[in-house]
Design a protein around this motif. Structure first.
Motif, PDB file in Angstrom:
ATOM      1  N   ILE A 489      13.826  16.154  33.992  1.00  0.00           N
ATOM      2  CA  ILE A 489      13.601  16.953  32.488  1.00  0.00           C
ATOM      3  C   ILE A 489      12.093  17.007  32.063  1.00  0.00           C
ATOM      4  O   ILE A 489      12.091  18.511  31.943  1.00  0.00           O
ATOM      5  CB  ILE A 489      14.242  15.840  31.876  1.00  0.00           C
ATOM      6  N   ASP A 528      19.216  16.131  26.505  1.00  0.00           N
ATOM      7  CA  ASP A 528      17.419  16.418  26.799  1.00  0.00           C
ATOM      8  C   ASP A 528      16.785  17.360  25.803  1.00  0.00           C
ATOM      9  O   ASP A 528      15.662  17.189  26.489  1.00  0.00           O
ATOM     10  CB  ASP A 528      18.382  17.291  28.364  1.00  0.00           C
ATOM     11  N   MET A 532      12.815  16.746  25.652  1.00  0.00           N
ATOM     12  CA  MET A 532      11.359  17.918  25.270  1.00  0.00           C
ATOM     13  C   MET A 532      11.022  17.757  24.984  1.00  0.00           C
ATOM     14  O   MET A 532       9.954  18.146  24.191  1.00  0.00           O
ATOM     15  CB  MET A 532      12.606  19.180  26.110  1.00  0.00           C
ATOM     16  N   GLU A 548      21.192  23.109  28.983  1.00  0.00           N
ATOM     17  CA  GLU A 548      21.428  22.486  30.157  1.00  0.00           C
ATOM     18  C   GLU A 548      22.370  23.308  30.248  1.00  0.00           C
ATOM     19  O   GLU A 548      23.212  23.820  29.197  1.00  0.00           O
ATOM     20  CB  GLU A 548      21.761  20.779  30.555  1.00  0.00           C
ATOM     21  N   ASN A 649      24.395  15.215  34.334  1.00  0.00           N
ATOM     22  CA  ASN A 649      24.195  14.706  33.701  1.00  0.00           C
ATOM     23  C   ASN A 649      24.570  13.063  34.184  1.00  0.00           C
ATOM     24  O   ASN A 649      26.556  13.742  34.074  1.00  0.00           O
ATOM     25  CB  ASN A 649      24.526  15.284  32.043  1.00  0.00           C
TER      26      ASN A 649
END
Length: 696
Positions: A489, A528, A532, A548, A649
């Motif tokens: 990530i 994710d 972030m 993603e 994932n």
């Protein structure tokens, strides 16, 4: 209901030094505080604490316990506070009342959780002072005596079930058999009313037609012992309905097939006379092999001492006989309470070692359901006796294994067990122990509890410790995966991040520390994009709404369906774009989409089959894998790295089994299509960390 002067007189009979004024003040206090409150029976509420106090006087308990019984509901049900109690009756009474008082109403919880939470608080409270348990048991016993006044059948059954599962076994474990038997009988009446009525009816019938057979057998036993020069008291009775019902259920027999419904008690002058009486009875009547137990030389954990035997009387009738001294009888009927008389200053801590195990189970249990399971295991079951090589004796439930034995000796010994010697011979850890076995546990420095042990251990302590260790290991493994995924990530961020950024990111996500962050990522509790943004605020502002590929492209359409018809991807086969698919349509329901080779399709013979195919833009689905890793450091992280390299994932990861030297996992992956899933499986199979990888 006991009058005020009657209660005080009862206490003064066995404790002339009791503070009469303090007892009177406590009686008046509970009457005033409960005021006009009524019980379901219509009686004044204060009649309940007064009756509980009366039960405590039967056990000849100290005045602080009597006062606690009088006040035990005042803090919960009136405006009185613990501070008020301490000011009026002292710190010791206040602590006892606080221990007995339910700390909060837990009515919003499901049934099992409510019972478990009360049990958790109760066990922790009584670990400070066993008198808390004695008052609580008397409180529950009196409530059971008046249970029939509660109108709601569901509530009656809930209270009866809680009594049968928790309070009756606790009464047995502290040796108050009188309470245990009455609780079981009252609970049985509400839980199995038809069985209770049938058995009590049959007992009444036997009583009216046996011509005083119980008295006749008791007289014959007494005469045979008197002729041998023994001075004894003999009493007989039919067994309790619950005891008979339990025996019928265990043996899978009818009432007519139960031959030992009569039990007799022989009270002797001395311990030596107990063994002499046993010899006389065995010479006079044939005894039944395998039914003799000597709890005098080897008492139960709760201090119970007696000789048990079963004889064949005239006409092949089986009767049970218990032989004990008067002092043993008092201890057996009232257990720990018999040792807690006002005149004895020493607490019987040696008899409540099992309580420390229960407290350890409270700490180790993951949730309410586990706690109930473990405590039931701990307080129920017949016992066996096993020895360490140095001769230390441990009592365990019947069916216990060397693993149970190891955890009984010490939690650390159980955790390090790799093998066992039973009577000098190497035996598997799953071997059931027998009475008198000498057990030597073989330790390993790097050993740890195995998930497979749960299939054969029987003690609550062992089960709780194993589950705790397995959960800890799983958390460490998931945390390791999360650490690897965080690197992937972080690679998408516009700047490099250090430990400070990770700590601050965890704080922004309301997590305790970095390990909690890694675990949340590994367990897929965080998206994710959220990670972030937490690590570098503002970093996803110019990103597409989906960072993603799975979020960018995840859109599944199916050809062959009528427009507007809903569909569901089969949980059994987890079809992904690229699989050949068919649909099953049941009347009034949507369409289930399955891979053509799904085994569940055989169950759809009575439904409509639809020939389906994936739409042109279909991408993104859940693929399930079964992966077997070599059980050594780093293999889990290597698998996580393969997923990250292939942009897959992890939706869910579960350890299905651990069978050294392998660890088996089931993993759900968010994948694009069949080709994507196939590449991942190929990469897994090429890794030296992985023994097997296949699609489920």
């Amino acid at each position: 209901m006991l009058r005020q002067y009657e209660l005080v007189e009862r206490v003064k009979e066995y404790d002339p030094d009791a503070d009469e004024a303090l007892l009177n003040r406590a009686y008046v206090y509970t009457v005033q505080k409960h005021g006009t409150q009524k019980r379901a029976s219509g009686d004044p509420y204060f009649s309940h604490p007064v009756e509980v106090a009366g039960l405590m006087t039967d056990l000849k308990l100290d005045q602080e316990t009597i006062i606690t019984a009088l006040l035990h509901d005042t803090v919960e049900d009136t405006l009185a506070t613990i501070e008020d109690v301490e000011e009026n009756f002292g710190k010791e009474v206040a602590q006892l009342v606080d221990g007995v008082t339910k700390l909060s109403k837990i009515e919003a919880m499901p049934e099992d959780e409510r019972a478990a939470e009360n049990l958790r608080k109760f066990l922790l409270a009584m670990s400070e002072d066993i008198r808390v348990l004695l008052v609580k048991l008397a409180d529950r016993l009196h409530n059971m005596r008046t249970l029939h006044f509660i109108k709601s059948e569901d509530k009656r059954r809930r209270i009866a079930r809680e009594t049968m599962d928790i309070y009756a076994p606790l009464a047995e474990r502290v040796g108050i058999y009188e309470y245990m038997r009455e609780m079981q009988a009252l609970a049985f009446e509400h839980l199995e009313p038809d069985a209770y009525a049938t058995i009590t009816g049959r007992l009444e019938q036997i009583r009216s037609t046996d011509g005083g057979q119980v008295d006749a057998i008791a007289l014959a036993v007494k005469q045979s012992l008197a002729e041998a020069g023994l001075k004894v008291e003999v009493s007989g009775r039919e067994k309790h309905p619950y005891s008979i019902w339990k025996k019928m259920a265990e043996r899978h027999v009818s009432f007519e097939q139960i031959t030992d419904i009569m039990a007799f008690r022989v009270i002797t002058e001395s311990e030596e006379d107990c063994y002499r009486a046993l010899g006389v009875l065995h010479r006079t009547w044939q005894f039944i092999p395998g039914r003799f137990k000597d709890y005098i030389s080897t008492p139960k954990n709760n201090g119970y001492r007696s000789l048990h035997t079963s004889l064949i009387y005239e006409n092949s009738m089986r009767v049970e006989v218990q032989i004990r001294t008067r002092e043993m009888h008092r201890t057996n009927e009232f257990g720990l309470a018999a040792h807690w008389a006002y005149k004895q200053g020493d607490r019987p801590d040696g008899q409540i070692a099992w309580l420390r195990d229960l407290i350890e189970i409270v700490d180790a249990s993951h949730d309410a359901e586990e706690l109930l399971e473990h405590t039931r295991l701990q307080v129920y079951q017949d016992r066996i006796f096993a020895f360490t090589p140095k001769g230390a004796l441990f009592q365990l439930p019947k069916g216990s294994t060397p693993v149970d034995f190891a955890f009984a000796v010490h939690t650390d010994l159980g955790a390090q067990a790799v093998g066992a010697k039973i009577n000098g011979r190497h035996m598997p850890l799953r071997t059931p122990l027998n009475n008198g076995d000498v057990v030597e546990i073989i330790k390993g420095k790097k050993a740890e509890p195995q998930l497979s042990w749960l299939s054969f251990v029987v003690t609550g302590k062992a089960r709780a410790a194993i589950r705790r260790a397995v959960r800890l290991k799983e958390r460490q493994e998931v945390t390791s995966i999360g650490r690897k995924l965080l690197d992937e990530i972080a690679a998408r961020l516009p700047a490099k991040i250090g430990k400070k950024a990770i700590r601050e990111g965890a704080s922004r996500l309301h997590l305790e520390d970095e390990d909690d962050l890694y675990y949340a990522i590994g367990a897929h509790k965080l998206e994710d994009r959220d990670v972030m943004e937490a690590l570098v605020p503002g970093s996803t502002a110019d990103f597409p709404a989906a960072v993603e590929w799975a979020q960018q492209e995840r859109a599944i359409s199916i050809k062959g369906l009528t427009p507007g018809v809903g569909f569901l991807l089969g949980e059994c086969c987890h079809p992904v774009p690229g699989d050949r698919i068919v649909g099953l349509r049941k009347p009034g329901e949507g369409v289930e989409v399955h891979a053509i080779d799904c085994l569940q399709l055989a169950s759809g013979v009575d439904t409509d089959w639809l020939d389906l195919s994936w739409g042109k833009r279909s991408a993104g689905a859940i693929g399930r894998l079964r992966v077997t890793l070599y059980d050594r450091p780093g293999t889990l992280a290597e698998m996580a790295g393969i997923f990250a390299q292939n942009h897959a994932n992890v939706i869910n990861l579960k350890q299905a089994q651990q069978d050294h030297p392998f660890a088996h996992y089931e993993i759900d992956l968010d994948v694009k299509d069949l080709a994507h899933l196939t590449r991942i499986i190929s990469a897994l199979r090429a890794s030296e960390a992985i023994a097997e990888a296949e699609r489920v």
